[in-house]
Write an enzyme that holds these catalytic residues in place. Structure first.
Site, PDB file in Angstrom:
ATOM      1  CG  ASP A 266      -5.303 -12.813  -0.512  1.00 18.75           C
ATOM      2  OD1 ASP A 266      -6.513 -12.766  -0.231  1.00 18.75           O
ATOM      3  OD2 ASP A 266      -4.611 -11.792  -0.706  1.00 18.75           O
TER       4      ASP A 266
ATOM      5  CE  LYS B  22     -11.042  -6.133  -1.711  1.00 13.99           C
ATOM      6  NZ  LYS B  22      -9.677  -6.419  -1.326  1.00 13.99           N
TER       7      LYS B  22
ATOM      8  CD1 TRP C 155      -4.899  -7.396  -4.290  1.00 18.31           C
ATOM      9  CD2 TRP C 155      -3.992  -6.608  -2.394  1.00 18.31           C
ATOM     10  NE1 TRP C 155      -5.548  -6.228  -3.956  1.00 18.31           N
ATOM     11  CE2 TRP C 155      -5.010  -5.726  -2.808  1.00 18.31           C
ATOM     12  CE3 TRP C 155      -3.282  -6.315  -1.234  1.00 18.31           C
ATOM     13  CZ2 TRP C 155      -5.345  -4.570  -2.090  1.00 18.31           C
ATOM     14  CZ3 TRP C 155      -3.607  -5.166  -0.524  1.00 18.31           C
ATOM     15  CH2 TRP C 155      -4.631  -4.304  -0.952  1.00 18.31           C
TER      16      TRP C 155
HETATM   17  C1  LIG Z   1      -8.462  -6.223  -0.853  1.00 14.34           C
HETATM   18  C2  LIG Z   1      -7.450  -7.295  -0.881  1.00 14.34           C
HETATM   19  C3  LIG Z   1      -6.493  -7.427   0.141  1.00 14.34           C
HETATM   20  C4  LIG Z   1      -6.380  -6.443   1.293  1.00 14.34           C
HETATM   21  O1  LIG Z   1      -7.427  -6.584   2.143  1.00 14.34           O
HETATM   22  P1  LIG Z   1      -7.529  -5.740   3.519  1.00 14.34           P
HETATM   23  O2  LIG Z   1      -8.689  -6.407   4.163  1.00 14.34           O
HETATM   24  O3  LIG Z   1      -7.760  -4.321   3.131  1.00 14.34           O
HETATM   25  O4  LIG Z   1      -6.259  -5.911   4.251  1.00 14.34           O
HETATM   26  C5  LIG Z   1      -5.622  -8.489   0.070  1.00 14.34           C
HETATM   27  N1  LIG Z   1      -5.678  -9.384  -0.934  1.00 14.34           N
HETATM   28  C6  LIG Z   1      -6.579  -9.276  -1.934  1.00 14.34           C
HETATM   29  C7  LIG Z   1      -6.596 -10.288  -3.026  1.00 14.34           C
HETATM   30  C8  LIG Z   1      -7.485  -8.226  -1.926  1.00 14.34           C
HETATM   31  O5  LIG Z   1      -8.391  -8.119  -2.925  1.00 14.34           O
END
Ligand SMILES: *Cc1c(COP(=O)(O)O)cnc(C)c1O
Length: 370
Positions: free
Chosen positions: A181, A205, A99
């Site tokens: 993030d 999540k 990511w």
């Molecule tokens: C799932 C995830 C993403 C992507 O998320 P989307 O909402 O599908 O764009 C980005 N960063 C991390 C750490 C993730 O777990």
């Protein structure tokens, strides 16, 4: 028992509340989905969701803007450099997994528009392309005070690598604004929000359904955003309009409210974290106690409490493991397609009893097939 990586399990109580309220929201004669986003009925839900994020995340609304936007964390990968990486500016990326790689790659495409320069301040990628740890502070080649920002990923969902916040694995100490993030571990444990300047996360999540993205910015950061990008992409626009500049994903935000309402009733972040640690321990203990049958590649100091990854001796055994687990009602255990193996995603709504059941299945499988 849902171990999906995202969208993932939601708390039963949050879903039951949605069922109760679905056809007639608080006596209004219709569902919350059908209300105007500018009406009083929805507004109350919207404000409650915003306040719950602010309260649980520790980003009080007098100093922070807490926004609901769309497009997922992936859109933030582009939108953050659009807002903060103007011509002549530099941003440092600390890359600890796939990511972080994507966030950096997207910032490079933004460079063509904005003129700023993203650079990798550290990457823990190994020769075989895997990631098993976060960097130490002394491994960071940071620009320092002049940088527009430093970007980190608090939990790398695919590799199961987390800043576990032990003595060797704190978040980087930086002189520039720190952007994180937090998609896969937001509100899964107590984190000092004050060390960050921007926190963002897709909701799907840990705190709700897909379709909602949370962005919390210190107000100075919002103010610093560029004004020469399209209005709709400026975080300022969203902040000035309390996430109601255009139609927000109202039902998703409603479900975030339900999910965070459940979290608060469960005792808040500390209680959830204590349970999350027990859940992760049950599975890591099964790995470590298997005499080498299961192997977690991640260095112990960086093991994620949200995504537990491990390998079996052969791909055939891994396939059998996933199949037999599914027959015992445990789903979503196949590792990400980029890395293979097994992954149990055990976000806030995954129950301790599921993790204990998984651990006991693991012990049994190892005995039979090891
Ligand atoms: C799932 C995830 C993403 C992507 O998320 P989307 O909402 O599908 O764009 C980005 N960063 C991390 C750490 C993730 O777990």
């Amino acid at each position: 028992m849902n171990f999906n990586a995202g969208p993932a399990a939601l708390p039963l109580a949050a879903l039951e509340r949605a069922r109760e309220e679905l056809l007639d929201f608080e006596g209004s004669g219709m569902s919350i989905m059908e209300h105007s986003h500018r009406g009083k009925v929805y507004e109350k839900v919207h404000d409650e969701a915003t306040s719950l994020v602010a309260e649980l995340l520790g980003t009080p609304l007098d100093a922070w803007d807490v926004l609901f936007v769309q497009g997922g964390a992936s859109t933030a990968f582009a939108q953050i450099p659009m807002n903060f990486l103007g011509p002549g500016a530099t941003a440092d990326f600390v890359v600890t997994g796939a990511w972080g790689e994507k966030a950096f790659a997207e910032a490079r495409t933004v460079k063509a528009i904005g003129g700023g320069e993203p650079r990798v301040a550290a990457s823990t990628k190994r020769d075989d392309k895997s990631y098993v740890r976060v960097p130490r502070q002394d491994e960071l080649a940071l620009t320092g005070e002049g940088a527009a920002y430093v970007h980190v990923t608090s939990n790398e969902t695919i590799h199961g690598v987390e800043y576990a916040l032990g003595p060797e694995t704190p978040f980087p100490k930086v002189e520039a604004p720190l952007i994180v993030d937090m998609s896969s571990d937001i509100l899964g444990r107590r984190v000092d929000a004050a060390q960050f300047d921007v926190i963002y996360a897709g909701a799907q999540k840990n705190i709700g359904p897909s379709g909602v993205t949370i962005v919390a910015l210190k107000k100075e950061m919002t103010a610093r955003g560029r004004r020469d990008i399209p209005t709709v992409f400026q975080y300022r626009t969203v902040a000035e309009n309390r996430s109601l500049y255009n139609t927000p994903p109202t039902f998703g935000i409603y479900l975030v409210r339900n999910t965070l309402g459940w979290m608060k009733a469960e005792g808040g972040v500390d209680a959830i974290e204590a349970r999350n640690r027990k859940k992760a321990k049950a599975i890591y203990d099964a790995i470590d106690g298997s005499g080498g049958f299961y192997r977690c590649p991640v260095e112990p100091a960086c093991r994620s409490i949200m995504n537990v990854v491990w390998r079996l001796p052969t791909p055939e055994l891994e396939e059998a493991f996933v199949k037999e687990a599914a027959a015992e009602a445990m789903i979503g255990l196949k590792g990400h397609r980029a890395v293979g193996g097994i992954r149990a995603s055990i976000y806030n709504a995954a129950e301790l009893s599921w993790c204990e059941a998984l651990a006991s299945f693991m012990n049994d499988f190892a005995k039979r097939r090891g």
